[in-house]
Design a protein around this motif. Sequence first.
Motif, short mmCIF file in Angstrom:
data_model
loop_
_atom_site.label_atom_id
_atom_site.label_comp_id
_atom_site.label_asym_id
_atom_site.label_seq_id
_atom_site.Cartn_x
_atom_site.Cartn_y
_atom_site.Cartn_z
N THR A 10 5.78 -0.79 -3.94
CA THR A 10 4.92 -1.84 -3.38
C THR A 10 3.59 -1.84 -4.12
N VAL A 11 2.97 -2.99 -4.16
CA VAL A 11 1.63 -3.12 -4.70
C VAL A 11 0.73 -3.48 -3.53
N THR A 12 -0.21 -2.59 -3.22
CA THR A 12 -1.01 -2.77 -2.02
C THR A 12 -2.46 -3.18 -2.30
N ASP A 41 -4.35 -4.17 1.15
CA ASP A 41 -5.31 -3.19 1.66
C ASP A 41 -6.59 -3.85 2.17
N LYS A 42 -6.85 -5.04 1.71
CA LYS A 42 -8.07 -5.76 2.11
C LYS A 42 -7.89 -6.51 3.43
N LYS A 63 -3.55 -5.98 11.72
CA LYS A 63 -2.66 -6.97 12.32
C LYS A 63 -2.00 -7.84 11.24
N ARG A 64 -2.78 -8.27 10.27
CA ARG A 64 -2.23 -9.10 9.19
C ARG A 64 -1.29 -8.29 8.31
N ARG A 65 -1.62 -7.02 8.07
CA ARG A 65 -0.73 -6.16 7.26
C ARG A 65 0.63 -6.00 7.93
N LYS A 66 0.63 -5.86 9.26
CA LYS A 66 1.92 -5.75 9.97
C LYS A 66 2.72 -7.03 9.83
#
Length: 158
Positions: A75-77, A81-82, A86-89
């Motif tokens: 994965t490229v995070t 990461d920014k 909630k949005r990452r989930k």
Amino acid sequence: MVEILKKITKKVDLFLYFFIVIFFSILIFSCVLQVFTRYILNSAFSWTEELARYSFIWTNLLGAVLCVKKSSHATVTALTDKFSEKRRKKIQIFVQIIIFLVALILVIYGTELTLKTIKQTSAAMKISMALINASVPITGLFIMLYAILNILLLKENR
């Protein structure tokens, strides 16, 4: 629902680990046998390279299932990461949906390929190519199972 899937995947995990060890052992044995017969006996078996190749295919595809289970695929995070947690989930759920859809394609077309190659035999070992090609839809089914579990776990941990 999640608890039932966890129980099922524990049994699937044992199945996967068992067959990964079996196929990897066959891979190592056939490679060592090939080297021994070629360089020590000066006469190599014709089937060891093919056996190693087919064992490699099964080992890698079953290993890919475990990568999906553990979300250990590449994965490229840098961008995600920014984002907020909630949005990452939401992005992780979206990724699991994509993984599920790709696995569904593996099942559909892998099954088609497997059925088309039932009568085709391998060059050296004379086994049905369906035994090798069946690795694709089988892998797809397991990946679909783990993608569903991952989605449920991500939703549960909101």
